[in-house]
Design a protein around this motif. Structure first.
Motif, PDB file in Angstrom:
ATOM      1  N   ALA A   1       0.822  -1.215   0.000  1.00 57.88           N
ATOM      2  CA  ALA A   1       0.000   0.000   0.000  1.00 57.88           C
ATOM      3  C   ALA A   1       0.854   1.261   0.000  1.00 57.88           C
ATOM      4  CB  ALA A   1      -0.933  -0.005   1.205  1.00 57.88           C
ATOM      5  N   PHE A   2       1.952   1.251   0.752  1.00 54.87           N
ATOM      6  CA  PHE A   2       2.780   2.452   0.894  1.00 54.87           C
ATOM      7  C   PHE A   2       4.069   2.381   0.078  1.00 54.87           C
ATOM      8  CE2 PHE A   2       0.642   2.871   5.288  1.00 54.87           C
ATOM      9  CZ  PHE A   2      -0.374   3.655   4.761  1.00 54.87           C
ATOM     10  N   HIS A   3       4.245   1.288  -0.695  1.00 56.33           N
ATOM     11  CA  HIS A   3       5.405   1.134  -1.585  1.00 56.33           C
ATOM     12  C   HIS A   3       6.730   1.245  -0.828  1.00 56.33           C
ATOM     13  CE1 HIS A   3       2.462   1.444  -4.794  1.00 56.33           C
ATOM     14  NE2 HIS A   3       2.066   2.621  -4.324  1.00 56.33           N
ATOM     15  N   VAL A   4       6.825   0.460   0.238  1.00 55.33           N
ATOM     16  CA  VAL A   4       8.054   0.408   1.035  1.00 55.33           C
ATOM     17  C   VAL A   4       8.495  -1.047   1.152  1.00 55.33           C
ATOM     18  CG1 VAL A   4       7.533   2.500   2.343  1.00 55.33           C
ATOM     19  CG2 VAL A   4       6.747   0.277   3.201  1.00 55.33           C
ATOM     20  N   SER A   5       9.744  -1.259   1.575  1.00 53.92           N
ATOM     21  CA  SER A   5      10.252  -2.619   1.740  1.00 53.92           C
ATOM     22  C   SER A   5       9.575  -3.294   2.932  1.00 53.92           C
ATOM     23  CB  SER A   5      11.766  -2.594   1.959  1.00 53.92           C
ATOM     24  OG  SER A   5      12.073  -2.008   3.210  1.00 53.92           O
ATOM     25  N   GLU A   6       9.689  -4.617   2.986  1.00 54.44           N
ATOM     26  CA  GLU A   6       9.092  -5.342   4.112  1.00 54.44           C
ATOM     27  C   GLU A   6       9.793  -4.993   5.419  1.00 54.44           C
ATOM     28  OE1 GLU A   6       8.545  -9.506   3.601  1.00 54.44           O
ATOM     29  OE2 GLU A   6       7.523  -9.313   1.667  1.00 54.44           O
ATOM     30  N   THR A   7      11.079  -4.667   5.358  1.00 58.14           N
ATOM     31  CA  THR A   7      11.787  -4.261   6.578  1.00 58.14           C
ATOM     32  C   THR A   7      11.214  -2.971   7.128  1.00 58.14           C
ATOM     33  OG1 THR A   7      13.828  -5.334   5.840  1.00 58.14           O
ATOM     34  CG2 THR A   7      14.034  -3.646   7.550  1.00 58.14           C
ATOM     35  N   VAL A   8      10.974  -2.000   6.229  1.00 60.38           N
ATOM     36  CA  VAL A   8      10.370  -0.730   6.663  1.00 60.38           C
ATOM     37  C   VAL A   8       8.940  -0.971   7.145  1.00 60.38           C
ATOM     38  CG1 VAL A   8       9.604   1.556   5.900  1.00 60.38           C
ATOM     39  CG2 VAL A   8      11.815   0.665   5.164  1.00 60.38           C
ATOM     40  N   ALA A   9       8.224  -1.857   6.466  1.00 61.78           N
ATOM     41  CA  ALA A   9       6.849  -2.157   6.865  1.00 61.78           C
ATOM     42  C   ALA A   9       6.786  -2.878   8.206  1.00 61.78           C
ATOM     43  CB  ALA A   9       6.161  -3.000   5.788  1.00 61.78           C
ATOM     44  N   THR A  10       7.909  -3.455   8.647  1.00 58.92           N
ATOM     45  CA  THR A  10       7.983  -4.106   9.959  1.00 58.92           C
ATOM     46  C   THR A  10       8.156  -3.097  11.084  1.00 58.92           C
ATOM     47  OG1 THR A  10       8.988  -6.055   8.929  1.00 58.92           O
ATOM     48  CG2 THR A  10       9.210  -5.880  11.310  1.00 58.92           C
ATOM     49  N   LEU A  11       8.640  -1.907  10.768  1.00 60.90           N
ATOM     50  CA  LEU A  11       8.978  -0.922  11.796  1.00 60.90           C
ATOM     51  C   LEU A  11       7.818  -0.529  12.709  1.00 60.90           C
ATOM     52  CD1 LEU A  11      11.429   1.464   9.885  1.00 60.90           C
ATOM     53  CD2 LEU A  11      11.969  -0.152  11.725  1.00 60.90           C
ATOM     54  N   PRO A  12       6.544  -0.517  12.256  1.00 63.65           N
ATOM     55  CA  PRO A  12       5.475  -0.208  13.207  1.00 63.65           C
ATOM     56  C   PRO A  12       5.406  -1.167  14.390  1.00 63.65           C
ATOM     57  CG  PRO A  12       4.676   0.093  10.971  1.00 63.65           C
ATOM     58  CD  PRO A  12       6.046  -0.505  10.857  1.00 63.65           C
ATOM     59  N   VAL A  13       5.885  -2.401  14.233  1.00 64.08           N
ATOM     60  CA  VAL A  13       5.993  -3.299  15.394  1.00 64.08           C
ATOM     61  C   VAL A  13       7.009  -2.730  16.378  1.00 64.08           C
ATOM     62  CG1 VAL A  13       6.577  -5.618  16.190  1.00 64.08           C
ATOM     63  CG2 VAL A  13       5.394  -5.313  13.998  1.00 64.08           C
ATOM     64  N   THR A  14       8.133  -2.271  15.840  1.00 65.11           N
ATOM     65  CA  THR A  14       9.203  -1.734  16.683  1.00 65.11           C
ATOM     66  C   THR A  14       8.779  -0.435  17.362  1.00 65.11           C
ATOM     67  OG1 THR A  14      10.918  -2.754  15.321  1.00 65.11           O
ATOM     68  CG2 THR A  14      11.572  -0.867  16.673  1.00 65.11           C
ATOM     69  N   THR A  15       8.144   0.475  16.613  1.00 61.23           N
ATOM     70  CA  THR A  15       7.768   1.749  17.232  1.00 61.23           C
ATOM     71  C   THR A  15       6.701   1.549  18.312  1.00 61.23           C
ATOM     72  OG1 THR A  15       6.174   2.174  15.439  1.00 61.23           O
ATOM     73  CG2 THR A  15       8.383   3.119  15.213  1.00 61.23           C
ATOM     74  N   PHE A  16       5.791   0.585  18.097  1.00 61.65           N
ATOM     75  CA  PHE A  16       4.814   0.268  19.147  1.00 61.65           C
ATOM     76  C   PHE A  16       5.543  -0.142  20.428  1.00 61.65           C
ATOM     77  CE2 PHE A  16       2.114  -2.403  21.681  1.00 61.65           C
ATOM     78  CZ  PHE A  16       0.824  -1.912  21.523  1.00 61.65           C
ATOM     79  N   LEU A  17       6.531  -1.012  20.294  1.00 60.05           N
ATOM     80  CA  LEU A  17       7.222  -1.534  21.473  1.00 60.05           C
ATOM     81  C   LEU A  17       8.166  -0.505  22.088  1.00 60.05           C
ATOM     82  CD1 LEU A  17       7.774  -5.107  20.077  1.00 60.05           C
ATOM     83  CD2 LEU A  17       6.321  -4.489  22.017  1.00 60.05           C
ATOM     84  N   LEU A  18       8.653   0.441  21.299  1.00 61.27           N
ATOM     85  CA  LEU A  18       9.415   1.546  21.879  1.00 61.27           C
ATOM     86  C   LEU A  18       8.500   2.420  22.726  1.00 61.27           C
ATOM     87  CD1 LEU A  18      11.737   2.587  18.904  1.00 61.27           C
ATOM     88  CD2 LEU A  18      12.401   1.420  21.025  1.00 61.27           C
TER      89      LEU A  18
END
Length: 458
Positions: A52-69
Motif C-alpha cells: 500500500a505504501f510502496h516500502v520494503s518489508e523491513t520498513v513495513a515491519t517498523l510499526p511493530v518496533t515503534t509500538f514496542l518503543l
C-alpha cells in the motif's frame, strides 16, 4: 496530633467479596490481552502495508518496533502516576487514548503517520499492562496470587500469539486496515466493561480519599514532589536492584524471542514450506497450547508455593523452586525447533516445539512477576515498569534482525544461537533461590517478611 484514619476491613481490596475480585481480575486480564494482541497484530499486516505504501518489508515491519518503543517508555511516566492518582483513573485515560490512536492507525495516509501513531498506541497501551500487576497485587493476598497472576500472564502472552493467527486470515481476505478496525472495536468493548467493573484498588489512594472526605489532611509531599520522586523510582530501581535488573534481562530475552518468532515463523513456514499467510499463522498453535497448559497448571503451582512456604517461611524465594527446572524448557524448545523446522521433517514436529516454549514462557513470566511483587510490595508498579522497559526494548529490537538472521544463518543455527544464550540464562532462578534473600537484605525497596505476613492477612 492528627486523628488516625484507617480503612474498614470490607473497604480493603483484599477483603472484597469473591465476585467483585474476579470481575475486576477478568477486566484486568482482558485489558492486558487486548493490548498485547495489538502489539503483534501488525506482523500480519506487513505485506499489505508494504504494497500500500510502496516500502520494503523491513520498513513495513517498523510499526511493530515503534509500538514496542512506546511500550518501553509509557510505563516510566504512568506507573509512578498511578501511585499518586490511583490505578483506575490512569486505566481510563490511557486506554481511551489507546483506542483513539488505533482508530487513527486504521486511517493512516502514509507510513510515516503509521509509525508515529503506532508509537503512541504503545505509549498509551503499556500502562494498562504494567499497572495491571500492581492492581492484582492490591486485590489478592500473597498466598492467593498464583491463579490470578497465571491468568494475567496468559493474557499477556496469548494475546501476541493469537494475533498472527487471526491476522493471517484477515490479511488473506481483507484490507490491512481491518487489523486496526478489529483492535479498535474490541478495545471499545473492553473499555466500557472496565468503567463499570474495575473500581480503585490502590489502598494508599483509597485511604487518602477517606481522609479527604473526613476533612483530615495530614502533612505530606505536594503532588509535584511526590510525582518527581515516583517518576525517578523505576530508573533508580532498575540500575540499583540486582534482582530487578537480572530478572529484567532474563524475561526481556524470552519476550524478545517471542516477538522474533512473529517474523521468523513466516520465513520458516511461508518461504521454507510455501505456506499461505493464513496457514503459516497456524504454526503458532504449538506455543499457544504450551501457554494454555502452563495456565492450567497454576493451581498446582499455587499448591507447590504453599508447600515451600511451609518449609522455608513466607519468603519471595518460595516462588522459584519449580522455575529451576522449567527454565531449561526454553533452550530445549529452541534446539528442537531449529533442527526440525526445515523439510522434509513433518511440520507438526517443529510446531510441537512451541509447546515447551509456551510452558517455559508462561511459568517464567508468572514466577518473575510474582517474585517481584513479593519482593517490592507497594513499589511493585515501579518494579514492573522497570522490568517492562527492558522487555519492550528487546521485543522491539529482535524482529528487526530476525528475517536476516534466519535467511543468512539458516533456521538450525539461528535458533541454536538463541538456544545457547538461553542455556547461559537458565540458572537465573537457581541463583536467586540461593542468594535472593541476601540481595533483598541489601535493598532499600524490598518488602520485609513481616509486611508480607500483614499482606497475607489482608
Amino acid at each position: 496530633m492528627h486523628t488516625t484514619i484507617q480503612l474498614e476491613p470490607d473497604e480493603m481490596p483484599t477483603n472484597w467479596r469473591a465476585s467483585k475480585k474476579w470481575s475486576a481480575t477478568l477486566i484486568i486480564v482482558l485489558m492486558t490481552a487486548n493490548i498485547t494482541f495489538a502489539s503483534s497484530i501488525h506482523t500480519a499486516a506487513i505485506m499489505g502495508v508494504s504494497e500500500a505504501f510502496h516500502v520494503s518489508e523491513t520498513v513495513a515491519t517498523l510499526p511493530v518496533t515503534t509500538f514496542l518503543l512506546g511500550f518501553a517508555t509509557g510505563p516510566l511516566l504512568f506507573a509512578p502516576l498511578s501511585e499518586v492518582l490511583g490505578r483506575t483513573l490512569i486505566f481510563r485515560v490511557v486506554l481511551g487514548l489507546f483506542i483513539c490512536f488505533n482508530l487513527a492507525c486504521a486511517l493512516s495516509p502514509n507510513i510515516y503517520a503509521l509509525l508515529i501513531l503506532r508509537f503512541l498506541c504503545g505509549f498509551f497501551g503499556a500502562p494498562s499492562v504494567t499497572n495491571s500487576g500492581g492492581s492484582l497485587a492490591d486485590i489478592w493476598p500473597q498466598s492467593q496470587r498464583s491463579v490470578p497472576f497465571a491468568l494475567f500472564t496468559t493474557g499477556s502472552s496469548l494475546g501476541p500469539v493469537v494475533a498472527p493467527i487471526v491476522g493471517g486470515y484477515v490479511a488473506e481476505h481483507l484490507n490491512w486496515r481491518w487489523h486496526y478496525w478489529i483492535v479498535t472495536s474490541v478495545s471499545g468493548a473492553v473499555y466500557i466493561a472496565m468503567v463499570f467493573l474495575l473500581p480503585e484498588t490502590y489502598t494508599t489512594v483509597l485511604l487518602r480519599w477517606k481522609r479527604e472526605k473526613t476533612g483530615i489532611k495530614p502533612p505530606r509531599m505536594t503532588f509535584k514532589e511526590r510525582y518527581a520522586t515516583d517518576l525517578t523510582r523505576p530508573w533508580v530501581m532498575l540500575f540499583t536492584e540486582p534482582i530487578l535488573f537480572t530478572l529484567g534481562l532474563y524475561s526481556a530475552f524470552i519476550w524478545g524471542i517471542l516477538y522474533l518468532d512473529f517474523t521468523a515463523y513466516p520465513v520458516v513456514f511461508q518461504q521454507g514450506r510455501d505456506w499461505s499467510q493464513g496457514k503459516s499463522g497456524l504454526s503458532f498453535i504449538g506455543i499457544g497450547v504450551g501457554m494454555a497448559l502452563a495456565t492450567a497448571s497454576s493451581p498446582w503451582i499455587n499448591d507447590l508455593h504453599g508447600a515451600v512456604v511451609r518449609k522455608i517461611g513466607l519468603k519471595p524465594e518460595a516462588r522459584l523452586p519449580h522455575l529451576i527446572f522449567l527454565a531449561w524448557l526454553i533452550p530445549t524448545a529452541l534446539f528442537w525447533f531449529g533442527w526440525t523446522a526445515p523439510p522434509p521433517t513433518h511440520p507438526i514436529v517443529p510446531i510441537a516445539a512451541g509447546v515447551p516454549f509456551g510452558i517455559g514462557f508462561v511459568t517464567i513470566f508468572l514466577g518473575t512477576n510474582a517474585y517481584l511483587s513479593d519482593c517490592y510490595g507497594r513499589f511493585s508498579a515501579s518494579a514492573w515498569a522497570a522490568n517492562a522497559v527492558l522487555r519492550s526494548l528487546f521485543s522491539a529490537g529482535f524482529p528487526l534482525f530476525a528475517r536476516q538472521m534466519y535467511v543468512r544463518m539458516g533456521t538450525p543455527w539461528a535458533s541454536s544461537t538463541l538456544a545457547f544464550i538461553a542455556v547461559g540464562l537458565a540458572p537465573v532462578p537457581l541463583v536467586l533461590w540461593k542468594w535472593g534473600g541476601w540481595l533483598r537484605g541489601r535493598s532499600r525497596f524490598h518488602i520485609s517478611t513481616v509486611e508480607l505476613e500483614k499482606d497475607e492477612e489482608g
